[in-house]
Design an enzyme around this catalytic site. Sequence first.
Site, short mmCIF file in Angstrom:
data_model
loop_
_atom_site.label_atom_id
_atom_site.label_comp_id
_atom_site.label_asym_id
_atom_site.label_seq_id
_atom_site.Cartn_x
_atom_site.Cartn_y
_atom_site.Cartn_z
CG HIS A 163 -1.92 1.05 0.82
ND1 HIS A 163 -2.97 0.95 -0.03
CD2 HIS A 163 -1.91 2.49 1.11
CE1 HIS A 163 -3.42 2.20 -0.45
NE2 HIS A 163 -3.12 3.13 0.31
CE1 TYR B 182 -1.42 5.39 0.26
CE2 TYR B 182 -1.91 7.76 -0.73
CZ TYR B 182 -2.25 6.46 -0.17
OH TYR B 182 -3.70 6.36 -0.05
CG HIS C 219 -8.33 2.62 -7.84
ND1 HIS C 219 -8.90 3.62 -7.34
CD2 HIS C 219 -7.35 2.06 -7.13
CE1 HIS C 219 -7.95 3.82 -6.60
NE2 HIS C 219 -7.02 3.07 -6.37
CG PHE C 220 -3.96 -0.01 -10.39
CD1 PHE C 220 -4.41 -1.38 -9.81
CD2 PHE C 220 -3.40 -0.18 -11.69
CE1 PHE C 220 -4.19 -2.42 -10.46
CE2 PHE C 220 -3.14 -1.38 -12.26
CZ PHE C 220 -3.60 -2.53 -11.79
CG HIS C 221 -4.83 1.18 -15.71
ND1 HIS C 221 -4.74 -0.04 -15.16
CD2 HIS C 221 -3.73 1.04 -16.71
CE1 HIS C 221 -4.05 -0.77 -15.80
NE2 HIS C 221 -3.35 -0.26 -16.55
NE ARG D 155 -5.95 -7.29 -10.08
CZ ARG D 155 -5.00 -6.82 -9.46
NH1 ARG D 155 -5.40 -6.51 -8.11
NH2 ARG D 155 -4.11 -5.92 -9.65
NE ARG D 156 -2.56 -9.16 -10.66
CZ ARG D 156 -1.95 -8.92 -9.27
NH1 ARG D 156 -2.29 -9.67 -8.44
NH2 ARG D 156 -0.93 -7.97 -9.14
#
Lengths: 171, 57, 593
Positions: free
Chosen positions: C235, C239, C386-388, C449-450
Amino acid sequence: MHIHAYEKLWLAASILLILLLIGSVTYGAVGPGVAMVADSEQPIDAGGLDEDERFSEPRVEQVGENEYAAYVVAYQFGFEPSPIVVPEDSTVTFYVTSRDVIHGFEVVGTNANTMVVPGEVSEITVEIDGSQEYGLLCNEYCGAGHHAMEGKVNVVSQEEFEERNSGGDDA
Amino acid sequence: MGQNQAAHASTDDVSGDEEFDPIGTLTLIGIYFVILLLAWVYVYYIEFLGRDLVVVG
Amino acid sequence: MSEALETERSFVDKFPEEARVVRAALLSSFLALVLGAIFGIIQTLHRTDVVRIIPSTDYYTLLTAHGVFLAISFTTFFLVGLFTWAVTRSLDRPLVNIRITWTWYTIMAVGMTMTGVSILAGFTDAIDMSADVLFTFYAPLQAHPLFYAGLAVFIVGSWIAGVDWFRTWLAWKRDHPDERIPLQTFMVLTTMAMWYIASSAVAASVLIFLLPWSLGFIDQVSPTLTRTLFWFFGHPVVYFWLMPAYLLWYTVLPKLAGGRLFSDPLARVVFVLFLLLSTPVGIHHQYLDPGIAEGFKFISMTNTMFLLLPSLLTAFTVVASVEYGARQRGGTGLLGWLTDLPWRKPEFTGMMLAGLMFAAGGFSGMVNAGMNINYMIHNTIWVPGHFHLTVGTAVALTFMAATYWIWPQISNKPIYSRSIGLFQVVLWFIGMALMSNAMHAQGIMGVPRRTAEPEYSGFDYPAMFGGFEELNIQIAIGGTLLFVSTVLFISNLVLTMGNPKVSGLAESLPPALSGPDDAPRVLDNLGLWVGIALTLVVLAYALPLAAIINRGGLLGPGVGTYPVWVAPVLDALAGAVTPLVGEVAGSLVGVTP
């Protein structure tokens, strides 16, 4: 430290939003009673499933008035039993473990979703409504055949369920 | 130049934020806040809690 | 303002050695971007069944490469380049020892090459090596030892980089005893402090468990423990990606808008909050893990929800700074000022679009953070959706935009084409909007996913949002636009590098509206914040880790090993060595084997 009045307002709104989010999740846990997959089941020997009373013969069996237990084994690359047949209008607890690597157990389009970790047993209890067929897939990468790993969860009538279970094999 | 020389410069420029009210920002972020609230309520209460096989144990 | 009288010397004029390091780091970052993008387009078209040029089993090699090159190499190399620039610039002095700087850069390059080779070797059977374990690597899937060793080396390189910057700051502090830490350096130091804490667990996982296990020194490792150690890192690493982007939004974007940072103290508060809260939240990636109690998951959730705060505050401060700039340029009205901004500049528009997309990514992040709603989207393609938006746009697009602004200053070469730059950043935004939106929708339908082939033989997906096939087409188109955008970005940069040098490319950064002197001194007390951060981490992780080890043992309950690398190297070695030994022995004794 000087903080502009508008930013203070936004800070307050942000904290309220955060509390709303935490509150919603808490409501979900307390009201509808959503419970998380957790450590309720003891660790087991993934290499010794053949000796385990539950997982040597993956199956669905009745354990109470309208209550059923489904013992499921995930492996590279499928699920046993296949399909998983459960009766309608019942409460089913899935006990899912793996013979080999980490898998996922996802009943497609529903909230039944859990990680399946070798050495651990995932326990999730759901309410089953009317007859229908759900797809089942592995959603945790588990090797070269991961995309072929699928199964079914079929909800059938009470009669059909009894027929299947008293007749032939677990399929 | 380092921030230090610049810091001295800012003290003769009366803390800008006293004169500047970011009302446009407040408006935009207010709209965002409302969108977040509505989207959350939909996704959590309707989409999530409304679907089959909610895990209750 | 005194800035207007500043000398015309650009960054590379003043600090040529540091500029060389920055250029090297950025170029390494873009090499990773190119590789990651090539794999990305193949993946996109494969998954959506538009064209499948590789066997589906190779998809996972591609996916590992895409994840590692983009999420570790591209991001971190850019960070070390950017931070080198930021520290040098804000302290207005060279680094303490440029040889150490080149050393850590080389170590990082060597480490990433080791890991990269181990992954790419998976494409060919000629080399007995592969690492099809994906970017989130934990037992029992096992990679070749070179994969783990390379990552360990890479991370150590990044640690030395942090030491380099800390030492430079300490040297500056001796000459400026009572001054506040300049904001950019403050951001670098807090980010690195967070990184040391975050990467400690994955380093431990690699060095104590995964590497010895892949070398055959230990028989098995615990899946739950290695997962937990991975996510301890997994996680806060996001950041580590975001904080350089925030550095740019806080210290550069206001200048691009013609304005000034609304509040330096608040920027410091935000970075301190990230230092404190980034790490004690990792268990939210394990909401659906058996073997971890619900109480620990709930604590992780509340920590995670509070981690929203620094990002929400950032939204306000950054937009206010831009609004200030717009009004300085003559903008009026409640929202009319939005038109009085330099939208023709790719560096400005890129960062603004990145921020806008991040606002959407923040929402899907809130959903991800919600403990029980995780049942709905865990391991579905919602998560990459989300993370794209976040690392894929808020970070990547900001980095590309920043390059248009920084590259001339570190090389004295003007950008080859600003209009192509503008087109490229907008294309990225459009492509990502299409692709990510479709990914979120498919995720709600339950598409995983994946996976190389998300279509299954035994069932169909629920008919929602236009349907599975429609959404596949959107993903394919979106992904293609992203690839084209990347090609344009890289070409523009390469052509820029071919430009002749000019002068007059220096840029300055204006002081904040509310400056560092308005920030309470305690904010600069890094020791205090690190102490609190460590305490929070211990509180969040000591009990869960103890429980996991207690339940299943340090090396896990009876689990096998699943090497995803083909044929033990040792067998091959034994095969080669035995005849050799025979020959040597024969020649010594005079007997032919």
